[in-house]
Design an enzyme around this catalytic site. Structure first.
Site, PDB file in Angstrom:
ATOM      1  N   TRP A 143       0.845  -1.304  -0.164  1.00  0.00           N
ATOM      2  CA  TRP A 143      -0.126  -0.032  -0.129  1.00  0.00           C
ATOM      3  C   TRP A 143       0.994   1.084   0.059  1.00  0.00           C
ATOM      4  O   TRP A 143       0.641   2.326  -0.520  1.00  0.00           O
ATOM      5  CB  TRP A 143      -1.047   0.076   1.304  1.00  0.00           C
ATOM      6  CG  TRP A 143      -2.123  -1.020   0.891  1.00  0.00           C
ATOM      7  CD1 TRP A 143      -2.243  -2.137   1.719  1.00  0.00           C
ATOM      8  CD2 TRP A 143      -3.222  -1.197   0.081  1.00  0.00           C
ATOM      9  NE1 TRP A 143      -3.420  -2.780   1.069  1.00  0.00           N
ATOM     10  CE2 TRP A 143      -3.819  -2.207  -0.034  1.00  0.00           C
ATOM     11  CE3 TRP A 143      -3.093  -0.333  -1.193  1.00  0.00           C
ATOM     12  CZ2 TRP A 143      -4.755  -2.766  -0.897  1.00  0.00           C
ATOM     13  CZ3 TRP A 143      -4.317  -0.683  -2.108  1.00  0.00           C
ATOM     14  CH2 TRP A 143      -5.109  -1.826  -2.022  1.00  0.00           C
ATOM     15  N   ASP A 169      -2.272   6.669   6.310  1.00  0.00           N
ATOM     16  CA  ASP A 169      -2.991   5.764   5.880  1.00  0.00           C
ATOM     17  C   ASP A 169      -3.480   4.833   6.952  1.00  0.00           C
ATOM     18  O   ASP A 169      -2.651   4.039   7.315  1.00  0.00           O
ATOM     19  CB  ASP A 169      -2.662   5.197   4.678  1.00  0.00           C
ATOM     20  CG  ASP A 169      -3.563   3.970   3.936  1.00  0.00           C
ATOM     21  OD1 ASP A 169      -4.596   3.904   4.590  1.00  0.00           O
ATOM     22  OD2 ASP A 169      -3.280   3.329   2.946  1.00  0.00           O
ATOM     23  N   LYS A 177     -12.918  -2.050   5.818  1.00  0.00           N
ATOM     24  CA  LYS A 177     -11.762  -2.944   6.518  1.00  0.00           C
ATOM     25  C   LYS A 177     -12.343  -3.209   8.138  1.00  0.00           C
ATOM     26  O   LYS A 177     -12.769  -4.195   8.371  1.00  0.00           O
ATOM     27  CB  LYS A 177     -10.463  -2.658   6.671  1.00  0.00           C
ATOM     28  CG  LYS A 177      -9.664  -2.150   5.168  1.00  0.00           C
ATOM     29  CD  LYS A 177      -9.706  -3.408   4.390  1.00  0.00           C
ATOM     30  CE  LYS A 177      -9.317  -2.775   2.822  1.00  0.00           C
ATOM     31  NZ  LYS A 177      -8.272  -2.038   2.632  1.00  0.00           N
TER      32      LYS A 177
END
Ligand SMILES: *Cc1c(COP(=O)(O)O)cnc(C)c1O
Length: 361
Positions: free
Chosen positions: A102, A172, A196
């Site tokens: 990511w 993030d 999530k």
């Protein structure tokens, strides 16, 4: 009602009481005669859902009163581009710490709008740790420093807030959102997709300091992509993802009923310890991540013999343990054990792994 435990990394399992409430309110929300999905986003019913969700999130995370909470779309992925567009406007240089897949996406996307300095990377360690902060090569003229607090694929998590001096810190937190207390005031901006740990896909939450909103105001970006314009319009420059926000709001209320993030953190520690301690004592299963950086939310693990992966997945499925296949870049398995995964789910997984090891070792 449901005897299956879903270990998907996202979209992920949701608390059953939340789904039950949503089902019971589906046709007729609080006696108003229509469904949340059918409400005008400007009407008083929806406005009450929207503002309650913001208020509950602020309370749960201890978000400072002058920070903005934005309910956006486009996923964390859109933010990989929108953050440099809105914030990399002074020296057009950003520092990004590379801890996994990511982070890499954030690096690539930011490169379209700014000069990216990868100030530290654990790629040489195959993304099994957070690089030692003492070794970060930070640029004091960077417009911000970006970290990924929990790498969902590699299972690597920061359990501290790095000190990056006067440069704004942007993070993030997609896959660790609300899993434990986070000192929001130590960050200038945090963001993540909801699917999530918060709710359904389609909602992206951005929490930003007044300085970041002010900087965005000066950036030359179209209104719909501007953090400042969205903040001024209470995230309603256009139609927000109303149903996803409603479900997120139910999750916030459920979390408050559980005792908030402090309480859920205790359960999350218990679940993660149960799984990691089993893996560590086993000669059959392994997790490569440095102990201090092991994610409490995403636990990747490999089998001694990858030829057994398919047998493991099939047996797990029969035992009601689904979506355990690891990411293709890591291989093996991955158990995502977000807030909504009950302790009983982790216990059943460990029992299944024990039995699998006994019969296949
Ligand atoms: C899932 C995830 C993303 C991407 O989220 P989208 O909503 O699919 O854009 C980004 N960062 C992290 C850490 C993630 O877990």
């Amino acid at each position: 009602m449901r005897d299956v435990f879903n270990f998907s990394a996202g979209p992920a399992t949701l608390p059953e009481p939340v789904l039950e409430t949503a089902a019971s309110e589906m046709l007729n929300w609080h006696g108003c005669g229509h469904a949340v999905m059918e409400m005008s986003h400007r009407g008083k019913e929806y406005m009450s859902i929207h503002s309650q969700a913001k208020q509950d999130l602020r309370e749960l995370m201890g978000i400072p009163g002058d920070y903005e909470i934005l309910f956006l779309q486009g996923g964390a992925t859109a933010q990989f581009s929108l953050l440099p567009m809105n914030l990399a406007t002074i020296n057009k240089r950003v520092d990004i710490i590379n801890t996994g897949q990511w982070s890499k996406k954030a690096i690539t996307a930011a490169g379209d709008f700014a000069t990216v300095n990868v100030a530290a990377s654990s790629e040489a360690q195959r993304f099994t740790c957070v690089p030692d902060v003492a070794d970060w090569q930070l640029d004091p003229g960077a417009d911000y420093v970006h970290i990924c607090v929990n790498e969902t694929i590699g299972g690597v998590e920061y359990f501290f807030t790095p000190d990056v001096g006067k440069v704004p810190l942007v993070a993030d937190i997609s896959s660790t959102f609300l899993s434990r207390p986070i000192p929001v005031e130590q960050y200038d901006l945090i963001y993540g997709g909801a699917q999530k740990n918060i709710g359904p896909a389609g909602l992206t939450i951005v929490i930003a300091s007044p300085e970041m909103i002010a900087r965005s105001r000066d950036a030359k970006v179209p209104g719909i992509l501007s953090l400042a314009a969205q903040a001024e319009a209470d995230s309603m420059l256009n139609t927000p993802p109303t149903y996803a926000i409603y479900i997120a709001g139910l999750v916030f209320q459920w979390l408050k009923d559980q005792g908030g993030v402090q309480a859920i953190e205790k359960t999350n520690i218990e679940k993660a310890e149960r799984l990691y301690s089993f893996i560590d004592q086993s000669d059959f299963f392994a997790n490569p991540v440095k102990v201090a950086n092991r994610s409490r939310m995403n636990v990747p693990f490999t089998l001694k013999d990858p030829a057994l992966d398919e047998t493991f997945l099939a047996g797990a499925g029969d035992a009601g343990l689904i979506q355990l296949k690891g990411h293709r870049s890591v291989g093996g398995m991955r158990a995502s054990i977000y807030n909504a995964m009950p302790v009983a789910g982790v216990n059943r997984l460990v029992e299944f792994m024990q039995e699998f090891e006994r019969t296949n070792a």
